[in-house]
Design a protein around this motif. Structure first.
Motif, PDB file in Angstrom:
ATOM      1  N   GLY A  54      -2.720  -5.279  11.045  1.00 43.93           N
ATOM      2  CA  GLY A  54      -1.788  -5.305  10.914  1.00 43.93           C
ATOM      3  C   GLY A  54      -0.906  -5.077  10.601  1.00 43.93           C
ATOM      4  N   ARG A  55       0.203  -5.390  10.883  1.00 39.09           N
ATOM      5  CA  ARG A  55       1.828  -3.649  11.033  1.00 39.09           C
ATOM      6  C   ARG A  55       0.992  -3.995   8.699  1.00 39.09           C
ATOM      7  N   THR A  56       1.564  -4.804   8.533  1.00 36.52           N
ATOM      8  CA  THR A  56       1.481  -5.259   7.084  1.00 36.52           C
ATOM      9  C   THR A  56       0.786  -4.381   6.444  1.00 36.52           C
ATOM     10  N   GLU A  57      -0.741  -4.270   6.814  1.00 39.83           N
ATOM     11  CA  GLU A  57      -1.525  -4.182   5.855  1.00 39.83           C
ATOM     12  C   GLU A  57      -1.713  -2.072   6.133  1.00 39.83           C
ATOM     13  N   VAL A  58      -1.229  -2.325   7.988  1.00 38.18           N
ATOM     14  CA  VAL A  58      -1.186  -1.061   7.764  1.00 38.18           C
ATOM     15  C   VAL A  58      -0.381  -0.114   6.849  1.00 38.18           C
ATOM     16  N   LEU A  59       1.288  -0.581   6.392  1.00 35.10           N
ATOM     17  CA  LEU A  59       1.425   0.511   5.598  1.00 35.10           C
ATOM     18  C   LEU A  59       0.952   0.104   3.979  1.00 35.10           C
ATOM     19  N   ARG A  60       0.552  -1.406   3.565  1.00 29.22           N
ATOM     20  CA  ARG A  60      -0.017  -1.062   2.409  1.00 29.22           C
ATOM     21  C   ARG A  60      -1.149  -0.232   2.780  1.00 29.22           C
ATOM     22  N   PHE A  61      -2.091   0.028   3.389  1.00 31.26           N
ATOM     23  CA  PHE A  61      -3.731   0.752   3.013  1.00 31.26           C
ATOM     24  C   PHE A  61      -2.495   2.362   3.013  1.00 31.26           C
ATOM     25  N   LEU A  62      -1.573   2.653   4.181  1.00 29.23           N
ATOM     26  CA  LEU A  62      -1.213   4.198   3.886  1.00 29.23           C
ATOM     27  C   LEU A  62      -0.645   4.212   2.919  1.00 29.23           C
ATOM     28  N   TRP A  63       0.109   3.395   1.965  1.00 27.68           N
ATOM     29  CA  TRP A  63       0.808   3.292   0.334  1.00 27.68           C
ATOM     30  C   TRP A  63       0.041   3.820  -0.619  1.00 27.68           C
ATOM     31  N   ALA A  64      -1.406   3.114  -0.302  1.00 26.86           N
ATOM     32  CA  ALA A  64      -2.438   3.198  -1.013  1.00 26.86           C
ATOM     33  C   ALA A  64      -3.058   4.306  -1.040  1.00 26.86           C
ATOM     34  N   GLY A  65      -2.907   4.645   0.063  1.00 31.25           N
ATOM     35  CA  GLY A  65      -3.817   6.454   0.521  1.00 31.25           C
ATOM     36  C   GLY A  65      -2.780   7.764  -0.232  1.00 31.25           C
ATOM     37  N   THR A  67      -0.138   6.624  -2.796  1.00 25.01           N
ATOM     38  CA  THR A  67      -0.540   7.071  -4.457  1.00 25.01           C
ATOM     39  C   THR A  67      -1.283   7.060  -4.662  1.00 25.01           C
ATOM     40  N   GLY A  68      -2.893   7.090  -4.415  1.00 23.87           N
ATOM     41  CA  GLY A  68      -3.394   6.535  -5.224  1.00 23.87           C
ATOM     42  C   GLY A  68      -4.026   5.671  -5.282  1.00 23.87           C
ATOM     43  N   GLY A  69      -3.900   4.849  -5.021  1.00 22.92           N
ATOM     44  CA  GLY A  69      -4.059   3.270  -5.144  1.00 22.92           C
ATOM     45  C   GLY A  69      -5.030   2.909  -4.655  1.00 22.92           C
ATOM     46  N   THR A  70      -5.711   1.219  -5.383  1.00 22.17           N
ATOM     47  CA  THR A  70      -6.759   0.516  -5.159  1.00 22.17           C
ATOM     48  C   THR A  70      -6.403   0.111  -3.373  1.00 22.17           C
ATOM     49  N   VAL A  71      -7.178  -0.720  -3.123  1.00 25.40           N
ATOM     50  CA  VAL A  71      -7.878  -2.036  -2.585  1.00 25.40           C
ATOM     51  C   VAL A  71      -8.643  -2.727  -2.903  1.00 25.40           C
ATOM     52  N   HIS A  72      -8.428  -4.077  -1.674  1.00 27.70           N
ATOM     53  CA  HIS A  72      -9.727  -4.573  -2.440  1.00 27.70           C
ATOM     54  C   HIS A  72     -11.020  -4.670  -1.597  1.00 27.70           C
ATOM     55  N   ALA A  73     -11.422  -5.059  -2.443  1.00 24.41           N
ATOM     56  CA  ALA A  73     -13.737  -5.207  -1.516  1.00 24.41           C
ATOM     57  C   ALA A  73     -13.181  -5.529  -0.095  1.00 24.41           C
ATOM     58  N   ARG A  74     -12.840  -6.222   0.086  1.00 23.16           N
ATOM     59  CA  ARG A  74     -12.797  -6.542   1.469  1.00 23.16           C
ATOM     60  C   ARG A  74     -12.159  -6.091   2.571  1.00 23.16           C
ATOM     61  N   ALA A  76     -11.808  -2.909   1.934  1.00 15.62           N
ATOM     62  CA  ALA A  76     -12.531  -1.250   2.111  1.00 15.62           C
ATOM     63  C   ALA A  76     -12.406  -0.530   3.705  1.00 15.62           C
ATOM     64  N   ALA A  77     -12.947  -1.465   4.351  1.00 13.37           N
ATOM     65  CA  ALA A  77     -13.396  -1.069   6.142  1.00 13.37           C
ATOM     66  C   ALA A  77     -12.006  -0.852   6.320  1.00 13.37           C
ATOM     67  N   ALA A  78     -11.285  -1.977   6.245  1.00 17.11           N
ATOM     68  CA  ALA A  78      -9.970  -1.467   6.955  1.00 17.11           C
ATOM     69  C   ALA A  78      -9.182  -0.132   6.687  1.00 17.11           C
ATOM     70  N   TYR A  79      -9.944   0.038   5.629  1.00 18.94           N
ATOM     71  CA  TYR A  79      -9.115   0.756   5.019  1.00 18.94           C
ATOM     72  C   TYR A  79      -9.286   1.633   5.441  1.00 18.94           C
ATOM     73  N   THR A  80     -10.625   2.804   5.706  1.00 21.01           N
ATOM     74  CA  THR A  80     -11.053   3.618   5.530  1.00 21.01           C
ATOM     75  C   THR A  80     -10.844   3.694   7.216  1.00 21.01           C
ATOM     76  N   ILE A  81     -10.881   3.040   8.198  1.00 17.61           N
ATOM     77  CA  ILE A  81     -10.882   3.265   9.397  1.00 17.61           C
ATOM     78  C   ILE A  81      -8.449   3.367   9.320  1.00 17.61           C
ATOM     79  N   VAL A  82      -7.986   3.598   9.094  1.00 14.93           N
ATOM     80  CA  VAL A  82      -6.350   3.426   8.862  1.00 14.93           C
ATOM     81  C   VAL A  82      -6.351   5.042   8.298  1.00 14.93           C
ATOM     82  N   TRP A  83      -7.357   5.088   6.788  1.00 13.07           N
ATOM     83  CA  TRP A  83      -7.046   6.246   6.271  1.00 13.07           C
ATOM     84  C   TRP A  83      -7.974   7.869   7.307  1.00 13.07           C
TER      85      TRP A  83
END
Length: 366
Positions: A54-65, A67-74, A76-83
């Motif tokens: 999702g578009r909002t998830e992309v922005l959230r994952f990019l911001w987390a990457g 700033t060094g923030g954390t993402v929820h365990a559920r 993790a796979a989508a974050y790895t794909i994006v970042w």
């Protein structure tokens, strides 16, 4: 004496039939528009793919990457794909597209040939020999993930040295000798690559070799981005600094000498800069055609032939084009991928033919 800027205007284009004034788009708004288009393209490149995010998830994952923030365990796979997978890939696509476009502008001025592109010097064919030595023969396995890029870059530099040695004469580097030496040696390098492909065992290695020969960004990693970006930015900065000399060189050796530019020395410097930049981008992306050939002509059609204006716009246009070409290569046959060079050829061939049919544009100027 004729000024370099005036010399560029003499050669400027495109023109409208029945009019003597070239029709140009101002560089600043065009550059800003392309810059915004590039940001949008990067966002689409990160968000779209076989696995939708999702578009909002992309922005959230990019911001987390960032700033060094954390993402929820559920997530993790989508974050790895994006970042870890898509972001370095789209950034590398932008870098490679910008580099090929900028080098294409320089090579066309260096050899004064409208059909010239970054691969006319035989550098990409030389890089293919080193890359396929890794893919097909397992050479330099001790370098790990760097084996492919390092081998391709070193063989590109070796090809550059060989082309330079063959093309050099008592009169320096002339456009005709450069084209002939680069073309002839490219055929030789391609023959070596073909022997390697046919001599290797059939299977995934041969398929990977063909993907690389047609261009692919599937192996992009974060480690590749900084070095390629630094090389491309350095080459672009040097070309921007020498833009007025490029204007003079495009007028011919006699005109450039009359304007105080030493054509042989400038051509030698251009050869080294463009060969190094081409080798660095080919080492991480393979041989992606039509970007360095088409983008300079399209940009000249929009802003004129002055290299200062062309070099301000061409890298942005090349970056946008290759980001979308890479995205299409991932989407058209998802989850399988097409070589990026196939997409750029499908887009580039009709665009090139349309330019040829356009009455108001003459390749290389009026």
């Amino acid at each position: 004496m004729l000024d370099v800027q005036q010399a560029a205007r003499v050669k400027d284009g495109p023109t409208v039939r029945g009019s003597t004034a070239p029709r140009r788009i101002p560089v600043l708004p065009l550059g800003l528009g392309l810059g915004l288009s590039l940001l949008l393209s990067l966002w689409c490149g990160v968000g779209l793919g076989a696995a939708g995010v999702g578009r909002t998830e992309v922005l959230r994952f990019l911001w987390a990457g960032l700033t060094g923030g954390t993402v929820h365990a559920r997530d993790a796979a989508a974050y790895t794909i994006v970042w870890e997978i898509r972001l370095p890939r789209v950034l590398l696509a932008a870098v490679v597209g910008a580099g090929l476009a900028a080098v294409g502008v320089a090579v066309q001025a260096m050899v004064r040939n409208a059909l010239a592109d970054p691969f006319v010097l035989g550098i990409s064919s030389g890089a293919a020999v080193g890359a396929n030595a890794v893919i097909l023969l397992g050479a330099f396995a001790g370098l790990g993930v760097w084996a492919l890029s390092a081998s391709a870059f070193v063989s590109a530099l070796a090809a550059m040295a060989l082309v330079y040695a063959v093309a050099r004469s008592a009169h320096g580097l002339t456009p005709l000798r450069l084209i002939l030496a680069g073309t002839a040696l490219a055929y030789g390098f391609e023959a070596v690559t073909t022997v390697m492909v046919f001599g290797a065992a059939r299977g995934e290695a041969a398929r990977s070799a063909m993907m690389w020969l047609l261009g692919s960004l599937g192996g992009a990693t974060w480690e590749q981005v900084p070095l390629a970006a630094a090389t491309v930015v350095s080459a672009w900065a040097w070309l921007w600094w020498r833009a007025e000399a490029l204007n003079a060189l495009a007028m011919g050796d006699e005109t450039s000498a009359a304007l105080g530019v030493q054509p042989s020395r400038l051509r030698r410097e251009l050869f080294l800069v463009t060969a190094a930049a081409t080798g660095s981008v080919v080492a991480v992306s393979g041989a992606i055609g039509f970007v360095g050939l088409m983008v300079p002509h399209v940009v000249r059609m929009l802003v004129g032939a002055d290299h200062r204006r062309v070099l301000a716009v061409a890298p942005l246009a090349g970056a946008v084009l290759l980001v979308w070409a890479d995205l299409l290569s991932r989407l058209l046959l998802a989850p399988a991928e097409l070589p990026v060079g196939v997409i750029t050829a499908v887009v580039g061939v009709p665009a090139f033919l349309l330019l040829m049919r356009r009455g108001g544009y003459a390749f290389g100027g009026r």
